[in-house]
Motif scaffolding. Structure first.
Motif, short mmCIF file in Angstrom:
data_model
loop_
_atom_site.label_atom_id
_atom_site.label_comp_id
_atom_site.label_asym_id
_atom_site.label_seq_id
_atom_site.Cartn_x
_atom_site.Cartn_y
_atom_site.Cartn_z
N ASN A 262 0.82 -1.20 0.00
CA ASN A 262 0.00 0.00 0.00
C ASN A 262 0.86 1.26 0.00
O ASN A 262 0.53 2.26 -0.65
CB ASN A 262 -0.92 -0.01 1.23
N ALA A 263 2.00 1.21 0.73
CA ALA A 263 2.89 2.37 0.79
C ALA A 263 3.51 2.66 -0.57
O ALA A 263 3.59 3.82 -1.01
CB ALA A 263 3.98 2.12 1.83
N PHE A 264 3.96 1.61 -1.27
CA PHE A 264 4.54 1.82 -2.60
C PHE A 264 3.49 2.26 -3.60
O PHE A 264 3.76 3.07 -4.50
CB PHE A 264 5.22 0.52 -3.07
N LYS A 265 2.30 1.70 -3.46
CA LYS A 265 1.25 1.99 -4.44
C LYS A 265 0.77 3.43 -4.33
O LYS A 265 0.48 4.09 -5.35
CB LYS A 265 0.08 1.03 -4.22
N HIS A 266 0.69 3.96 -3.09
CA HIS A 266 0.09 5.28 -2.89
C HIS A 266 1.08 6.33 -2.42
O HIS A 266 0.69 7.48 -2.22
CB HIS A 266 -1.06 5.17 -1.87
N GLY A 267 2.37 5.95 -2.24
CA GLY A 267 3.32 6.91 -1.69
C GLY A 267 4.41 7.34 -2.64
O GLY A 267 5.29 8.11 -2.25
#
Length: 347
Positions: A262-267
């Motif tokens: 989720n961090a890589f996808k949205h950050g």
């Protein structure tokens, strides 16, 4: 094993009852027939109790109430008749001196109700004892059946959640690899190798309810290595993973990766500087995961569901698999998205 245990318990109870009847009170003037009488009494107890407990109660639980009532009355009548016959032929002669026995054997001199009423009372007591034992056994069986049904339901729910996460994860990873093949094709072979190792983990390890934590962290390392291949120059990634993990510590597979994904996808963005943190700490069997990423404006296709199915399902899996053994904190101040998860991995 359970049947043998029940037989041993019953034998101990009946032997105790026989001993209490035989050896309490004044035993000095008791004749040998007294002990035979007690033996016949206890045998009657055993037969009546087990006929009711093992043969009649199943009829009741099957819903055949009329048949059950008729069989109980018939069995109770048989028990009373058996008791009366024993009383007439054994008990009364033992209560008198040798000189008076011949007279007492005239059965007409003994009021029949004196023999029937105590036998009915005793039969009802045995009836109540058998009903209590049978009811308790049925309750325990039903409780275990419900617990087993709940366990299977939870296993099915977890399996469904895991089956949803795996394709979701693979689709996202393949999309990332596709973009990488267009922008930096020279990195694609390395990415495919990492993806191959990750798919192998998903196919052969994720079907198990628990896996060694070391394998799950290795999976996370491969995922992060794959993500590094596509990091923009303005992104700074800080990773802190345990170097040594005891093999005996296990975790449910892929329960950590959705937070990291989720961090890589949205950050990540190429427009501004962005910093990502992925930290896993292990102290004894207490695992702490911390993930930080900048909060970016949602993409049009993400506005309806910014967290994705993976993160939502993982929270449900945590509730199922680690009830009262985990804490999850998700904080978003508009600038930074922070996830802190603690799990007690002790069995």
């Amino acid at each position: 094993m359970k049947t043998s245990y029940a037989i041993i318990i019953q034998a101990a109870v009946w032997i105790t009852i026989w001993a209490v009847f035989s050896f309490t009170g004044n035993t000095a003037d008791r004749l040998p027939g007294f002990y035979l009488l007690n033996t016949l009494w206890v045998l009657g107890f055993i037969v009546f109790f087990n006929v009711f407990h093992r043969m009649l109660l199943p009829i009741f639980f099957a819903g055949k109430k009329m048949l059950f009532t008729g069989m109980v009355l018939l069995t109770l009548t048989g028990y009373v008749a058996y008791s009366v016959v024993i009383d007439i032929n054994f008990r009364i002669p033992e209560k008198l001196s040798a000189e008076a026995r011949k007279e007492v054997r005239k059965k007409a001199q003994v009021p029949l109700e004196y023999l029937i009423i105590p036998s009915i009372f005793l039969g009802l007591m045995l009836f109540g004892a058998a009903a209590s034992v049978g009811g308790l056994s049925a309750f325990e069986k039903k409780k275990k059946s419900e617990e087993e049904a709940n366990r299977r339901r939870l296993e099915a729910e977890i399996a469904l959640l895991k089956s949803q996460i795996n394709p979701h994860f693979l689709v996202n990873t393949l999309n990332n690899l596709y973009v990488l093949s267009l922008t930096e094709p020279e990195k694609t072979p390395s990415g495919l190798l990492k993806l191959s190792e990750m798919v192998s983990y998903i196919l052969y390890e994720c079907a198990k309810p628990m896996v060694p934590l070391a394998l799950d962290i290795e999976f996370i390392e491969n995922y992060i290595a794959l993500q590094r291949l596509r990091l923009p120059p303005n992104a700074h990634l800080q990773v802190d993973l345990p170097s040594v993990v005891p093999q005996e510590i296990e975790i449910e597979p892929m329960i950590l990766i959705p937070f990291i994904e989720n961090a890589f996808k949205h950050g990540l963005t190429t427009k501004t500087s962005c910093e990502l943190l992925v930290s896993i700490q292990l102290r004894g069997k207490q695992l702490t995961l911390e993930v930080k990423n900048p909060v970016l404006p949602p993409k049009p296709e993400q506005s309806g569901n910014p967290s994705g199915i993976g993160l939502a399902n993982t929270q449900q899996r945590l509730e199922h698999s680690y009830p009262h053994k985990h804490t999850l904190s998700i904080h978003n101040d508009g600038q930074t998205h922070v996830v802190k998860l603690q799990i007690n991995l002790a069995p």
